[in-house]
Design an enzyme around this catalytic site. Structure first.
Site, mmCIF file in Angstrom:
data_model
loop_
_atom_site.group_PDB
_atom_site.id
_atom_site.type_symbol
_atom_site.label_atom_id
_atom_site.label_comp_id
_atom_site.label_asym_id
_atom_site.label_seq_id
_atom_site.Cartn_x
_atom_site.Cartn_y
_atom_site.Cartn_z
ATOM 1 N N CYS A 18 15.564 60.284 28.474
ATOM 2 C CA CYS A 18 16.273 60.503 29.452
ATOM 3 C C CYS A 18 15.967 59.870 30.839
ATOM 4 O O CYS A 18 14.592 61.847 30.557
ATOM 5 C CB CYS A 18 17.838 61.243 29.771
ATOM 6 N N ASP A 54 59.342 50.289 46.829
ATOM 7 C CA ASP A 54 58.668 50.415 45.582
ATOM 8 C C ASP A 54 59.309 51.469 44.740
ATOM 9 O O ASP A 54 60.001 51.657 43.411
ATOM 10 C CB ASP A 54 57.638 50.754 45.418
ATOM 11 N N TYR A 76 51.730 23.931 38.309
ATOM 12 C CA TYR A 76 51.664 22.910 39.028
ATOM 13 C C TYR A 76 51.983 22.143 37.750
ATOM 14 O O TYR A 76 51.678 20.804 38.008
ATOM 15 C CB TYR A 76 49.841 22.911 39.190
ATOM 16 N N TYR A 122 62.879 50.145 44.381
ATOM 17 C CA TYR A 122 63.030 49.362 42.660
ATOM 18 C C TYR A 122 62.542 50.342 41.494
ATOM 19 O O TYR A 122 63.681 50.166 40.581
ATOM 20 C CB TYR A 122 61.535 48.168 43.507
ATOM 21 N N ASP A 123 61.622 51.214 41.690
ATOM 22 C CA ASP A 123 61.782 51.958 40.325
ATOM 23 C C ASP A 123 62.773 52.650 40.393
ATOM 24 O O ASP A 123 63.274 52.789 38.908
ATOM 25 C CB ASP A 123 60.766 53.327 40.112
ATOM 26 N N CYS A 146 22.710 67.494 31.970
ATOM 27 C CA CYS A 146 21.274 66.410 32.945
ATOM 28 C C CYS A 146 22.407 66.068 34.553
ATOM 29 O O CYS A 146 23.135 66.013 34.679
ATOM 30 C CB CYS A 146 21.799 65.112 32.200
ATOM 31 N N CYS A 160 22.559 60.118 26.834
ATOM 32 C CA CYS A 160 22.246 60.953 26.804
ATOM 33 C C CYS A 160 23.611 62.774 26.927
ATOM 34 O O CYS A 160 24.156 62.206 27.512
ATOM 35 C CB CYS A 160 21.499 61.283 28.224
ATOM 36 N N GLU A 201 45.745 19.945 45.010
ATOM 37 C CA GLU A 201 45.387 21.129 45.083
ATOM 38 C C GLU A 201 44.837 21.464 44.774
ATOM 39 O O GLU A 201 43.540 21.384 44.319
ATOM 40 C CB GLU A 201 46.276 21.031 43.583
ATOM 41 N N ASP A 255 40.533 28.899 39.009
ATOM 42 C CA ASP A 255 39.233 29.383 38.136
ATOM 43 C C ASP A 255 39.918 29.978 37.166
ATOM 44 O O ASP A 255 39.589 31.800 37.145
ATOM 45 C CB ASP A 255 38.411 29.564 38.510
ATOM 46 N N CYS A 300 16.956 63.744 32.524
ATOM 47 C CA CYS A 300 16.355 65.005 32.335
ATOM 48 C C CYS A 300 14.984 65.354 31.107
ATOM 49 O O CYS A 300 15.019 66.436 30.693
ATOM 50 C CB CYS A 300 17.792 65.279 31.850
ATOM 51 N N GLU A 331 48.648 27.394 36.267
ATOM 52 C CA GLU A 331 46.673 28.602 36.449
ATOM 53 C C GLU A 331 46.819 29.868 35.861
ATOM 54 O O GLU A 331 47.715 30.213 36.891
ATOM 55 C CB GLU A 331 45.920 27.762 36.973
ATOM 56 N N LYS A 349 35.325 19.134 42.034
ATOM 57 C CA LYS A 349 34.150 20.282 41.706
ATOM 58 C C LYS A 349 33.248 21.210 43.029
ATOM 59 O O LYS A 349 32.271 20.299 43.338
ATOM 60 C CB LYS A 349 33.245 20.041 40.660
ATOM 61 N N LYS A 371 42.099 23.598 42.445
ATOM 62 C CA LYS A 371 41.513 24.123 41.323
ATOM 63 C C LYS A 371 40.833 25.899 41.108
ATOM 64 O O LYS A 371 40.626 26.029 41.476
ATOM 65 C CB LYS A 371 40.726 23.405 40.509
ATOM 66 N N ARG A 401 46.296 26.641 26.299
ATOM 67 C CA ARG A 401 45.884 25.187 26.314
ATOM 68 C C ARG A 401 45.135 25.421 24.533
ATOM 69 O O ARG A 401 45.530 23.952 23.907
ATOM 70 C CB ARG A 401 44.938 25.072 26.992
ATOM 71 N N LYS A 419 46.156 14.239 42.134
ATOM 72 C CA LYS A 419 46.434 13.805 41.206
ATOM 73 C C LYS A 419 47.088 12.757 42.138
ATOM 74 O O LYS A 419 47.699 12.858 43.203
ATOM 75 C CB LYS A 419 47.443 14.642 40.928
HETATM 76 S S1 IVH Z 1 46.761 20.130 36.330
HETATM 77 C C1 IVH Z 1 46.119 16.424 32.660
HETATM 78 N N1 IVH Z 1 45.803 21.295 38.138
HETATM 79 O O1 IVH Z 1 41.672 22.684 35.056
HETATM 80 C C2 IVH Z 1 45.973 17.455 34.091
HETATM 81 N N2 IVH Z 1 44.918 21.546 36.389
HETATM 82 O O2 IVH Z 1 39.871 21.109 34.292
HETATM 83 C C3 IVH Z 1 45.047 18.816 33.623
HETATM 84 N N3 IVH Z 1 44.244 23.565 36.500
HETATM 85 O O3 IVH Z 1 42.472 23.366 32.778
HETATM 86 C C4 IVH Z 1 45.436 19.808 34.167
HETATM 87 N N4 IVH Z 1 43.924 24.544 38.656
HETATM 88 O O4 IVH Z 1 43.235 25.044 33.270
HETATM 89 C C5 IVH Z 1 45.665 20.713 36.755
HETATM 90 N N5 IVH Z 1 46.055 22.626 40.247
HETATM 91 C C6 IVH Z 1 45.675 22.583 39.190
HETATM 92 C C7 IVH Z 1 44.643 23.016 38.280
HETATM 93 C C8 IVH Z 1 44.211 22.794 36.782
HETATM 94 C C9 IVH Z 1 43.674 24.766 38.067
HETATM 95 C C10 IVH Z 1 42.561 23.664 35.496
HETATM 96 C C11 IVH Z 1 43.504 23.772 34.283
HETATM 97 C C12 IVH Z 1 42.519 22.368 33.379
HETATM 98 C C13 IVH Z 1 41.664 22.816 33.801
HETATM 99 C C14 IVH Z 1 40.917 21.524 33.879
#
Ligand code: IVH
Length: 727
Positions: free
Chosen positions: A439, A36, A254, A39-40, A462, A457, A116, A120, A442, A202, A342, A118, A139, A318
């Site tokens: 409080c 690091d 993705y 790099y800095d 305190c 407080c 893949e 969050d 105290c 994402e 899900k 998903k 989006r 997909k």
């Molecule tokens: S594909 C048409 N791939 O999930 C294809 N989405 O519920 C749409 N997300 O809005 C997205 N990981 O925010 C895709 N590997 C992944 C993902 C992914 C997370 C989220 C993304 C999307 C939401 C749809």
């Protein structure tokens, strides 16, 4: 003169190229080649040259990731190709039905799928023109998003420019971009840098960063984020890119579009191409030749969900062939060629038995939900945060209510909502919560300052505030006085009973014992505790050994570096990172103490609110006096040079080494082990890959141990790890 300029330009180009290379090694491949510090040095040199030659600054220079000024608001951006949503399936049956629909639609029995994770977070799109990132967009509603370019640019793993050769497809078909049907990833056509390249992915907050951020917010008495997704999306919509840069957002890419079209014959091929072009693509993915294989992936990842280091809420499936995707098409909302499987959310229902009130370091009163214990994602939960009075009002929650609680990002659970339907016939069991006007620690009257949600407080004596302040001061990330735990702090700040020579309590006229001042009233008192060794030993659960241990740790903490001290002072809005920035900008606490609000606000990454808070703290006479007493007690208040820090025992013998921790270690907390590794120059990552050097294995190791064995990576038990650390 002209040649001088040419020389500078050449050096700048070279530095940028070198930094980009190391960014990719570090942020994308997790395989750093330099320290690091080195790099800095490169970054500093580049900054200096650009400062001297501002005309040579280009938007894709690594120095230009963080914009200096907050944006006024975000412009709208109309997506060239809508960013669709996904249909959800919640069971294996639903997944099978989707597969049947796909096969029927395709008129084929065998379909190849890509599975893949998903992740969050929130989806974004990065747009490159002539190979340079020109826009970063959320989006939004799928058709119109927000142009959050300055924020997207702060994501270090997302390249600001695409290397020409990296994204070049093999030529052969010239510029004509036609695709074959479902073949291997035969890339047709040549992507030219003049095309508009759009990369979608994402953005998310890694679990550890989420924990750090919420801990920092708790210290500043700000309400924590409910989950990493909210934190990521809140961050991405911040108007100040410096705030965004301070939170380490990351991205998994993705999808890629070239002039609005998918350029490759298969999705698998597209992911592979993205990865090769320097984009971060999730390595956990599977090419499946049947829905059964997809289901096996879903099940496996469901088991490994906790070990990923980021939150996932499912698996995205997909259709692999781009041509078949087109054939199947989309509804207005979601494609028919993809589906989200899900996982069940980590939520539970329980009864809110009571609401108690805690007093924080700066006096904030925080209501805490006392719950009927309930099992949630493997642990028993009996308390949850309610943040503040407004939050209780928003939730409309009453004591006695059934509530839904959620645990996300491995932290304290939150109350999400009231289960209204369970109120019927139970009205008599419910009672409203009333915020105390005094409080609870105290007894002083509490105040609600204008513009603030919290009641405070304001009594500086305190005991609850002093306790919370000492807890932060002694904490691992501040002054590292580990023996100074909550129980000891409690005793140190409580008034002491005075004893006579025979060891009997001295009584006042009213028969009550005479109370002496507590042993510790502020941080500086800690450094005089040695004089009271006997009293310390006499405290509950202390004894000679523990007392001497704590005294030695307090002694050692005198030599801590400046950043730890600044953080430990507990100034509002000054988290660990801000403390580090301040310690880099000022030579000493004295210098910092004399800085004007304007000077502070001029520091990169320090906003006006933070500047005001720092200035205010150092102009409080009591705080100035405290600093004087800390100095008198021999506490270091100056910046140390790197050499000194190294001499102070920080051996950097793990430089460039990658560690993964799995299972429970006896003698270390996870954060503790991580810090020891990082102090020696190593890195801790969450998943085992070919690049991992050591896997440290504790009790009950997870699948990471199997993976380490599979890849033949060196494993260390706790003893071996201790040895490696140097005893
Ligand atoms: S594909 C048409 N791939 O999930 C294809 N989405 O519920 C749409 N997300 O809005 C997205 N990981 O925010 C895709 N590997 C992944 C993902 C992914 C997370 C989220 C993304 C999307 C939401 C749809």
């Amino acid at each position: 003169m002209a040649t001088d300029k040419a020389k500078v330009r050449a050096e700048i180009d070279h530095l940028r190229e070198t930094i980009r290379h190391h960014d990719e090694r570090y942020y994308v491949l997790s395989e750093p080649e330099i320290s690091d510090y080195e790099y800095d040095e490169l970054m500093n040199r580049l900054r200096k040259l650009e400062e001297a030659h501002p005309e040579l600054i280009s938007p894709d220079s690594p120095t230009q990731r963080v914009a200096g000024r907050p944006a006024e608001g975000f412009p709208e951006y109309r997506h060239r190709v809508p960013m669709l949503s996904l249909d959800n399936s919640y069971s294996v049956e639903e997944l099978k039905e989707w597969d049947q629909r796909v096969r029927r639609g395709a008129g084929r029995e065998i379909i190849e799928y890509v599975a893949e994770l998903k992740v969050d977070g929130l989806s974004i799109s990065a747009i490159y023109k002539n190979g340079v990132m020109t826009k970063g967009v959320t989006r939004g509603d799928g058709t119109i998003g927000e142009d959050v370019t300055p924020n997207v640019r702060t994501i270090r793993s997302l390249p600001l420019s695409i290397r020409r050769e990296a994204f070049q497809l093999p030529s052969g078909a010239g510029k004509k971009r036609r695709r074959e049907h479902d073949g291997p990833a035969a890339d047709l056509g040549l992507i030219s840098m003049e095309d508009e390249i759009e990369v979608r992915g994402e953005v998310y907050l890694p679990a550890e960063e989420f924990r750090r951020l919420n801990a920092e917010r708790a210290e500043q008495e700000l309400p924590p984020f409910a989950n990493p997704r909210n934190a990521a999306s809140g961050t991405m919509k911040s108007l100040d890119a410096r705030v965004v840069a301070g939170r380490k957002l990351d991205v998994f890419c993705y999808d890629v579009l070239v002039d609005g079209r998918k350029p490759l014959a298969t999705h698998w091929g597209a992911l592979d191409r993205l990865a090769r072009a320097g984009f971060r693509v999730n390595p956990t993915r599977a090419l499946c030749s049947s829905i059964e294989e997809v289901m096996a992936f879903c099940e496996k990842m469901g088991d490994e969900r906790d070990d990923l280091g980021y939150e996932i809420d499912g698996v995205v499936v997909k259709v692999n062939s781009t041509a078949l995707q087109e054939e199947l098409g989309s509804t207005s909302k979601a494609p028919r060629w993809a589906v989200a499987y899900k996982y069940p959310p980590r939520q539970a229902t329980t009864i809110l038995r009571d609401i108690t009130v805690q007093v924080g370091r700066i006096g904030t009163l925080t209501p805490v939900a006392e719950l009927e214990p309930v099992l949630l994602a493997g642990t028993t939960v009996s308390r949850a945060s309610l943040h503040n009075e407004d939050q209780i009002r928003r939730l409309g929650v009453m004591i006695g209510d059934y509530v839904l609680i959620e645990k996300a990002g491995e932290i304290i659970p939150q109350v999400v909502k009231v289960i209204e339907s369970k109120r019927t016939g139970r009205k008599a069991e419910l009672r409203p919560f009333v915020m105390p006007r005094h409080c609870p620690a105290c007894g002083e009257e509490v105040v609600r300052l204008r513009g603030e949600v919290a009641w405070r407080c304001v009594n500086s004596a305190c005991p609850a505030k002093i306790r919370a302040g000492l807890k932060l001061f002694a904490s691992r990330r501040a002054m590292r006085i580990e023996g100074l735990g909550e129980a000891l702090i409690e005793q140190l700040v409580s008034p002491r009973i005075d004893y006579d020579d025979e060891g009997k309590p001295i009584l006042a006229k009213d028969g009550e014992p005479v109370k002496k001042a507590p042993l510790v009233a502020d941080f500086a008192d800690l450094y005089h505790l040695k004089r009271h060794r006997d009293e310390l030993i006499a405290l509950e659960r202390m004894g000679e050994k523990s007392a001497d241990n704590v005294l030695a740790q307090i002694d050692e903490s005198r030599d801590n570096d400046l950043a730890r001290l600044i953080y430990g002072l507990g100034i509002r809005h000054v988290g660990e990172r801000t403390a580090q920035i301040l310690a880099g900008a000022f030579e000493s606490v004295d210098e910092l103490m004399e800085a004007s609000e304007e000077q502070l606000a001029e520091i990169f990454e320090i906003g006006p609110v933070v500047a005001e808070s720092i200035h205010e703290w150092f102009h409080e006479p009591r705080n100035r006096e405290l600093i004087g007493r800390l100095k008198e007690a021999g506490v270091n208040t100056e910046r140390k040079s790197t050499g000194e820090a190294a001499a102070a025992g920080e051996r950097r013998n793990f430089e460039g080494k990658q560690f993964v921790l799995t299972g429970k270690l006896e003698g270390f907390t996870r954060d503790g082990a991580k810090e020891l590794i990082e102090r020696r120059g190593g890195r801790v990552t969450s998943s085992v890959t070919k690049k991992t050097d050591y896997v440290v294995v504790g009790d009950d190791p997870g699948s990471k141990l199997d993976r380490a064995r599979e890849l033949g990576i060196m494993t260390l038990d706790e003893t071996a790890f201790r040895e490696l650390l140097g005893g």
